[in-house]
Design a protein around this motif. Structure first.
Motif, PDB file in Angstrom:
ATOM      1  N   ASN A  96      91.712   8.668  76.503  1.00 59.88           N
ATOM      2  CA  ASN A  96      90.354   8.538  75.979  1.00 59.88           C
ATOM      3  C   ASN A  96      90.296   7.206  75.228  1.00 59.88           C
ATOM      4  N   PHE A  97      89.510   6.260  75.763  1.00 61.00           N
ATOM      5  CA  PHE A  97      89.609   4.882  75.297  1.00 61.00           C
ATOM      6  C   PHE A  97      89.105   4.681  73.874  1.00 61.00           C
ATOM      7  N   ASP A  98      87.951   5.255  73.550  1.00 61.80           N
ATOM      8  CA  ASP A  98      87.309   4.921  72.266  1.00 61.80           C
ATOM      9  C   ASP A  98      88.174   5.233  71.057  1.00 61.80           C
ATOM     10  N   PRO A  99      88.671   6.504  70.923  1.00 62.54           N
ATOM     11  CA  PRO A  99      89.539   6.756  69.756  1.00 62.54           C
ATOM     12  C   PRO A  99      90.819   5.932  69.790  1.00 62.54           C
ATOM     13  N   PHE A 100      91.328   5.676  70.994  1.00 63.56           N
ATOM     14  CA  PHE A 100      92.531   4.843  71.108  1.00 63.56           C
ATOM     15  C   PHE A 100      92.272   3.460  70.519  1.00 63.56           C
ATOM     16  N   LEU A 101      91.171   2.855  70.977  1.00 66.98           N
ATOM     17  CA  LEU A 101      90.880   1.471  70.568  1.00 66.98           C
ATOM     18  C   LEU A 101      90.701   1.377  69.056  1.00 66.98           C
ATOM     19  N   ALA A 102      89.988   2.351  68.515  1.00 63.39           N
ATOM     20  CA  ALA A 102      89.711   2.314  67.074  1.00 63.39           C
ATOM     21  C   ALA A 102      91.023   2.288  66.281  1.00 63.39           C
ATOM     22  N   SER A 103      91.907   3.225  66.585  1.00 59.54           N
ATOM     23  CA  SER A 103      93.142   3.298  65.803  1.00 59.54           C
ATOM     24  C   SER A 103      94.077   2.137  66.142  1.00 59.54           C
ATOM     25  N   PHE A 104      94.055   1.688  67.399  1.00 65.56           N
ATOM     26  CA  PHE A 104      94.942   0.596  67.819  1.00 65.56           C
ATOM     27  C   PHE A 104      94.570  -0.696  67.080  1.00 65.56           C
ATOM     28  N   GLN A 105      93.283  -1.000  67.100  1.00 69.58           N
ATOM     29  CA  GLN A 105      92.858  -2.256  66.464  1.00 69.58           C
ATOM     30  C   GLN A 105      93.032  -2.194  64.961  1.00 69.58           C
ATOM     31  N   ALA A 106      92.757  -1.011  64.406  1.00 68.02           N
ATOM     32  CA  ALA A 106      92.929  -0.863  62.951  1.00 68.02           C
ATOM     33  C   ALA A 106      94.400  -1.061  62.587  1.00 68.02           C
ATOM     34  N   ALA A 107      95.268  -0.473  63.361  1.00 71.82           N
ATOM     35  CA  ALA A 107      96.697  -0.567  63.050  1.00 71.82           C
ATOM     36  C   ALA A 107      97.233  -1.978  63.259  1.00 71.82           C
ATOM     37  N   LEU A 108      96.680  -2.689  64.237  1.00 75.85           N
ATOM     38  CA  LEU A 108      97.121  -4.078  64.442  1.00 75.85           C
ATOM     39  C   LEU A 108      96.651  -4.964  63.300  1.00 75.85           C
ATOM     40  N   GLY A 109      95.462  -4.659  62.801  1.00 76.50           N
ATOM     41  CA  GLY A 109      94.933  -5.326  61.611  1.00 76.50           C
ATOM     42  C   GLY A 109      94.640  -6.811  61.813  1.00 76.50           C
ATOM     43  N   ARG A 110      94.186  -7.149  62.987  1.00 78.53           N
ATOM     44  CA  ARG A 110      93.831  -8.565  63.221  1.00 78.53           C
ATOM     45  C   ARG A 110      92.358  -8.787  62.912  1.00 78.53           C
ATOM     46  N   GLU A 111      92.065  -9.968  62.424  1.00 82.39           N
ATOM     47  CA  GLU A 111      90.652 -10.270  62.159  1.00 82.39           C
ATOM     48  C   GLU A 111      89.892 -10.350  63.483  1.00 82.39           C
ATOM     49  N   GLU A 112      90.417 -11.145  64.363  1.00 84.34           N
ATOM     50  CA  GLU A 112      89.827 -11.274  65.698  1.00 84.34           C
ATOM     51  C   GLU A 112      90.525 -10.283  66.606  1.00 84.34           C
ATOM     52  N   PRO A 113      89.791  -9.400  67.260  1.00 86.39           N
ATOM     53  CA  PRO A 113      90.476  -8.444  68.139  1.00 86.39           C
ATOM     54  C   PRO A 113      91.239  -9.171  69.252  1.00 86.39           C
ATOM     55  N   LEU A 114      92.433  -8.646  69.530  1.00 86.76           N
ATOM     56  CA  LEU A 114      93.235  -9.194  70.626  1.00 86.76           C
ATOM     57  C   LEU A 114      92.599  -8.732  71.946  1.00 86.76           C
ATOM     58  N   PRO A 115      92.298  -9.657  72.853  1.00 85.33           N
ATOM     59  CA  PRO A 115      91.697  -9.216  74.129  1.00 85.33           C
ATOM     60  C   PRO A 115      92.619  -8.220  74.853  1.00 85.33           C
ATOM     61  N   ILE A 116      92.039  -7.112  75.281  1.00 85.67           N
ATOM     62  CA  ILE A 116      92.831  -6.098  76.007  1.00 85.67           C
ATOM     63  C   ILE A 116      92.294  -6.015  77.435  1.00 85.67           C
ATOM     64  N   PHE A 117      93.228  -6.125  78.384  1.00 82.21           N
ATOM     65  CA  PHE A 117      92.891  -5.954  79.797  1.00 82.21           C
ATOM     66  C   PHE A 117      93.752  -4.824  80.350  1.00 82.21           C
ATOM     67  N   GLY A 118      93.248  -4.235  81.399  1.00 80.61           N
ATOM     68  CA  GLY A 118      94.119  -3.227  82.025  1.00 80.61           C
ATOM     69  C   GLY A 118      93.362  -2.239  82.874  1.00 80.61           C
ATOM     70  N   GLY A 119      94.087  -1.196  83.218  1.00 77.31           N
ATOM     71  CA  GLY A 119      93.500  -0.162  84.056  1.00 77.31           C
ATOM     72  C   GLY A 119      94.204   1.162  83.832  1.00 77.31           C
ATOM     73  N   LEU A 120      93.521   2.215  84.235  1.00 75.60           N
ATOM     74  CA  LEU A 120      94.111   3.538  84.078  1.00 75.60           C
ATOM     75  C   LEU A 120      94.823   3.930  85.376  1.00 75.60           C
ATOM     76  N   ALA A 121      96.012   4.437  85.191  1.00 81.60           N
ATOM     77  CA  ALA A 121      96.852   4.798  86.344  1.00 81.60           C
ATOM     78  C   ALA A 121      96.182   5.898  87.174  1.00 81.60           C
ATOM     79  N   ALA A 122      96.337   5.807  88.484  1.00 82.22           N
ATOM     80  CA  ALA A 122      95.673   6.753  89.388  1.00 82.22           C
ATOM     81  C   ALA A 122      96.694   7.510  90.231  1.00 82.22           C
ATOM     82  N   ASP A 123      96.222   8.565  90.894  1.00 77.33           N
ATOM     83  CA  ASP A 123      97.143   9.335  91.750  1.00 77.33           C
ATOM     84  C   ASP A 123      96.485   9.736  93.068  1.00 77.33           C
ATOM     85  N   ASN A 124      95.666   8.846  93.602  1.00 76.78           N
ATOM     86  CA  ASN A 124      95.069   9.043  94.935  1.00 76.78           C
ATOM     87  C   ASN A 124      94.293  10.350  95.049  1.00 76.78           C
TER      88      ASN A 124
END
Lengths: 396, 664
Positions: A141-169
């Motif tokens: 679940n992206f939203d709660p993840f992002l909130a806690s991740f960015q808060a814990a990293l504690g950067r002023e400027e958010p670090l750009p995040i790229f990626g994708g969610l793993a799939a199983d056909n």
């Protein structure tokens, strides 16, 4: 030495042979014998551990990150098959790739965000340019993840995040994440990209609304229970195939939900943010999406538009080409939604779509990507989650 | 006016709403249709791809002429293009009437590959009944299962599968099995019995059947041509290189063909010359009647074998040949031609004549030889008598040697016994001397007393007499003599007992010559032997006895005592310093084990294997006959026993005898 990058792939059914073949091709393209970093995307028909073991055996000592996808994308192929693997190898004294892994996220995305940040924070440097995130596509679940991740990293400027969610056909049972020798599920694998490099990216979905505005009248987190006072499934029923109850994963692909793009990111993006309905509950009449919503949120029912998708890809090409300003990318990462693959395009159309994009950025650029259950990429410096989208990241 | 306008607007609004609703419904329909369209498109794409691939596969298949190549190419296609996880080809094994795995793919773990690679199914297995009953294939999947189907699936390591016969004949030349394992099935082409699902694999099986038939036809044709070529080469070789003449003639006597050997026998340079020159084979016959005789037979269609006849050669000389001929008749019974083989037997004929001469000479030589043999036989008889006499002498010598050894044993024995007897006899004799002196003293004292008593009666003076007697008594030490008498007699009796015991044991030991076997206890035999040879042992070693409980056994104890004595004496002689000799007895599983170990110098390995050889000795010259252990060996063997020796230089030697327990 500077930077050497190569990408190889294989569609052999034999996991050990496939891993070795993909690595061999990648090393040949990079013209190196031993890489520092290995990125792997593979589909789930393989015995995953056998596959990773064979890749590790051929790239001894290099850090390995990756995940399973519905298909693989390289400069040579775009195979949506149960048996495909692609490998990118990098050897560089200018770039660094430093990985981390979170196991057992167990639908506690906020905790997972904090745990991942704790591992990555010590690795952050002034020259860190991006974070690549590869997460389980069934429990993330992206939203709660992002909130806690960015808060814990504690950067002023958010670090750009790229990626994708793993799939199983479309089995919707188990997706896999790869970290060094390990093959895990319900986890996150991530790596920081640092060093003498720059990044440009483009994001486009290509969906259009059908019908008028609707409103979420009851919801809980990422579960939409009622639309316009009706059970959500009842509100969508008129648009769905008669067999949607047994074929939800395919039926729901033809429809998606659109939300007005928030003001702070509207510049530089399309009118709607798109969400795939990953699950449903017949008894409750609800549908589940991959980010959280609030009651009263306006929504539109969207459908994919082939022409819009083609024009969107062309727009990404133009944008990236301009931003690159004649510089050739060292490599390109592509996170392509499963909903933009063979379920909508004929094989020839798909080929045209991807090869157009690749041709524009240089036919011989090492190119690697996979068909995802969800894409991640920043809009106007805000990290966002996407569906039905193509996220193309060029590193130069 | 306003209300009219409002009404009009309301009407337009209503119309627009209706239109909007209609459009909305149409849109919903369009969205549904679009979804279906995408799905059909995906299916069509997959089918199109499959047909394209099948076409390419067919082209590759046409280029494969070997069955194994066909299997390999097809297996690769089935896994990579049709999308089944696993594929097996079973080839028909005519010898065992079964189908055995000939090729496989999709098994990526070695243990699975090994297990499945040796799989076979009998042609008559009920599993294959549907195929032999005309069904296109055997199907096993979720909707169609049986314990037999599941069981065979487990052997193939798949949970769902199809088996197709390959080949168009009633007995398929191969079977094609495709399937998926339970863990990977969802990512592979699922097995089902629907027409759509079976289309691709069914087409493939058809293609393979045709291809395999073609391959078999091609292989058979190739094989037949090769066989024909080989046969031609073989028969041409036989014809050209045969030592025998091979020919074919017409009834009129012309050669149709003949080989180089025919020409050579008849004295021509080549078959061509022979055929051109001999226009009538009857001219070859020295005796024309023989030709007629032969012709009569062949005209009747009868074969003639080993017909010996004399021919003229080209140069007019004669040769003997043996003919074997076979006629070929037309349907009407007319003689068409004669095939024949001729063998040059001229040499044999010459040899036969020579043999006849030789036979006559031989008969004479046999008569002469018989006579000579009779004379030699007489000489041999005489020689045989001499040999017999020599053998008797040898036996006598051997017997004497044995006797000599026995005497040596007895000599040693006598020395020991003498020593043992000497000791008690010494003190018996000494005591008897003392007793003799005592007896003299006692006689003197008695005489004194008699004389004193007479004097007393005559003269009186008892006190004087008594004093005198007492004085003499002390002078003769009569009280001491009386006291010592008992002691001396007791000592003599003891000595006599010891002598008696030695004599008894000597008697027991001396049963050496008894040939009769009796029940005896070997512990007692060993004990008796030890007592006999004790004098030889006690200064050389400490003797440890570890007797186990052993039953009596039927044996010649005298002979076994000889064995024990020889072993004990050898042990004692092996001691360089004072050592230990250990005697053990035990009985286990009906076998008595007796061992004699010493802590002596040991026997070198190279000498160990010879210790039982007669006349072999390691002792100094004159100290041993070399027969001791040989006698031991013979005695043990006579008792159906075994003797083993183990030795280590510097540590000692152990001789172990095992004897079966024999009940009366």
């Amino acid at each position: 030495m500077a930077t050497s990058v190569g990408v190889g792939h294989s569609t052999s059914r034999n996991p050990a042979a496939a891993g070795k073949e993909a690595v061999r091709k990648a090393l040949e393209q990079a013209a190196i014998a031993a890489p520092d970093f290995v990125l792997v995307f593979a589909t789930v028909g393989y015995d995953q551990q056998q596959l990773i073991d064979s890749i590790r055996e051929a790239t001894v000592g290099a850090q390995l990150c990756g995940c399973s996808g519905e298909g693989i994308v390289t400069g040579e192929t775009f195979a949506e098959t149960n048996f495909g693997v692609c490998v990118m190898v990098v050897a560089s004294d200018e770039m660094r790739f430093e990985g981390a892994c979170v196991r057992g996220i167990d639908r506690k995305a906020d905790e997972a965000g904090a745990r991942l940040a704790a591992q990555l924070k010590p690795l952050l440097a002034d020259d860190t340019r991006a974070c690549v995130l590869l997460a389980d596509g069934l429990v993330f679940n992206f939203d709660p993840f992002l909130a806690s991740f960015q808060a814990a990293l504690g950067r002023e400027e958010p670090l750009p995040i790229f990626g994708g969610l793993a799939a199983d056909n479309w089995a919707l049972q188990t997706t896999y994440q790869y970290f060094n020798d390990e093959v895990i599920s319900e986890g996150i694998v991530s790596f920081l990209v640092s060093g003498k490099l720059e990044i440009v990216w483009g994001i486009h979905h290509g969906c259009v609304p059908v019908g008028t505005k609707r409103t979420i009248t009851r919801c809980d987190g990422n579960i939409i229970q009622e639309i316009d006072g009706m059970r959500a499934l009842d509100a969508l029923n008129d648009y769905l195939d008669p067999d949607w109850m047994t074929q939800w994963n395919k039926s729901s692909l033809n429809l998606c939900l659109g939300f007005k793009t928030p003001e702070h990111i509207r510049q530089g993006y399309e009118e709607y943010v798109v969400r795939y309905m990953a699950g449903m509950n017949i008894d409750e009449g609800s549908v589940t999406i991959q980010s959280e919503v609030a009651e009263g949120t306006e929504l539109w029912i969207l459908r994919r538009d082939k022409e819009l998708i083609f024009s969107g890809v062309a727009a990404i090409s133009r944008q990236l080409k301009e931003e690159l300003a004649q510089q050739k990318p060292r490599f390109v990462l592509q996170f392509e939604c499963v909903g933009r693959g063979k379920v909508v395009f004929r094989e020839s159309e798909k080929g045209e779509l991807i090869s157009t994009l690749q041709r524009e950025l240089g036919g011989d650029v090492p190119w690697i990507g996979f068909y995802t259950y969800g894409e991640i990429g920043p809009i106007s410096s805000y990290n966002c989650f996407h569906n039905f989208t193509s996220v193309v990241v060029a590193v130069y | 006016m306003i209300s009219e306008t409002a009404a009009k607007q309301a009407e337009e609004l209503m119309a627009l709403r209706r239109e909007n609703e209609a459009l909305s419904e149409q849109l919903k329909g369009l969205v549904k249709v679009e979804g279906r369209l995408y799905r059909y498109q995906e299916q069509l794409d997959a089918q199109l791809l499959e047909h394209q691939e099948l076409y390419q596969f067919n082209r590759r298949l046409s280029a494969s002429l070997e069955l194994q190549d066909i299997f390999t190419v097809a297996a690769e296609f089935i896994v990579n293009n049709l999308g089944y996880e696993r594929v097996l080809f079973f080839g028909y094994d005519e010898e065992n009437d079964r189908y055995a795995v000939r090729a496989l793919d999709g098994y990526y773990r070695r243990e699975e590959c090994d297990a499945v690679g040796s799989l076979a199914i009998a042609r008559t297995d009920p599993l294959l009944t549907p195929i032999f009953s005309g069904e296109p294939c055997v199907v096993c999947f979720e909707g169609r299962r049986s314990p037999e189907l599941e069981s065979f699936g487990a052997l193939m390591k798949v949970s769902e599968y199809l088996i197709y016969p390959l080949g168009t004949h009633a007995r398929p030349v191969a079977l094609l099995a495709v399937g998926n394992s339970p863990t990977k099935a969802q990512f592979c082409r699922r097995v089902s019995d629907s027409e759509m699902a079976l289309l691709g694999i069914g087409n493939l099986a058809g293609l393979l059947s045709s291809s395999i038939e073609n391959q078999i036809l091609f292989a058979n044709t190739k094989k037949a041509l090769e066989q024909e070529r080989l046969a031609e080469v073989k028969y041409r070789g036989i014809f050209e290189n045969a030592i025998e003449g091979i020919f074919q003639t017409t009834p009129q006597g012309m050669f149709v063909s003949c080989n180089p050997a025919t020409a050579e026998i008849l004295g021509y340079r080549s078959p061509e010359e022979a055929m051109a020159t001999v226009t009538d084979v009857s001219t070859l016959y020295v005796n024309p009647e023989r030709r007629k005789e032969l012709f009569r037979e062949t005209r009747q269609g009868r074969k003639v074998k080993s017909f010996e006849v004399e021919f003229y050669r080209k140069d007019g000389t004669r040769c003997w040949v043996r003919l074997s001929v076979s006629p070929t008749l037309s349907a009407e019974g007319e003689l068409l031609f004669v095939d024949g083989v001729m063998e040059d037997i001229s040499e044999r004929k010459e040899v036969e004549a020579a043999i006849q001469l030789l036979n006559e000479e031989l008969e004479q030589r046999v008569i002469d030889r018989t006579r000579a043999l009779e004379e030699a036989n007489a000489e041999l008889k005489q020689l045989s008598g001499e040999l017999e006499s020599a053998y008797t002498d040898l036996k006598l010598t051997h017997s004497r040697m044995l006797q000599q050894e026995k005497m040596a044993s007895i000599g040693q024995l006598a020395a020991g016994v003498a020593h043992e007897i000497n000791n008690p006899m010494g003190f018996i004799i000494s005591n008897l001397n003392t007793l003799s002196k005592y007896a003299g003293k006692m006689a003197q004292f008695v005489a004194l007393q008699e004389e004193a008593i007479g004097r007393l009666c005559r003269e009186g003076g008892a006190a004087e007499v008594a004093r005198e007697i007492d004085e003499r008594k002390r002078g003769l030490k009569i009280p001491y003599v009386v006291e010592d008498l008992d002691h001396l007699i007791a000592e003599c009796l003891d000595g006599a007992e010891r002598v008696k015991k030695i004599v008894m044991e000597l008697k027991s030991f001396s049963r050496l010559d008894e040939s009769e076997q009796k029940q005896a206890n070997l512990n007692e035999g060993m004990e008796s032997t030890i007592n006999i040879v004790w004098n030889e042992l006690k200064f050389k070693a400490e003797l440890k006895k570890e007797y186990g409980e052993i039953p009596t056994t039927l044996c010649n104890l005298g002979q076994l005592n000889q064995v024990f004595m020889n072993l004990l004496m050898n042990a004692a002689q092996a001691m360089e310093d004072f050592g230990v000799i250990t005697v053990r007895t035990a009985c286990d599983n009906g076998v008595i084990r007796v061992s004699v170990s010493d802590s002596g110098c040991g026997i070198p390995t190279d000498k160990l294997k010879r210790v039982f050889d007669p006349f072999y000795t390691t002792k100094e010259v004159g100290k041993g006959t070399g027969l001791g252990l040989s006698i031991v060996y013979d005695i043990v063997k006579k008792h159906n026993g075994e003797i083993h020796v183990e030795s280590e230089i510097g540590k000692g030697t152990t001789f172990t005898i095992t004897l079966p327990v024999v009940s009366p």
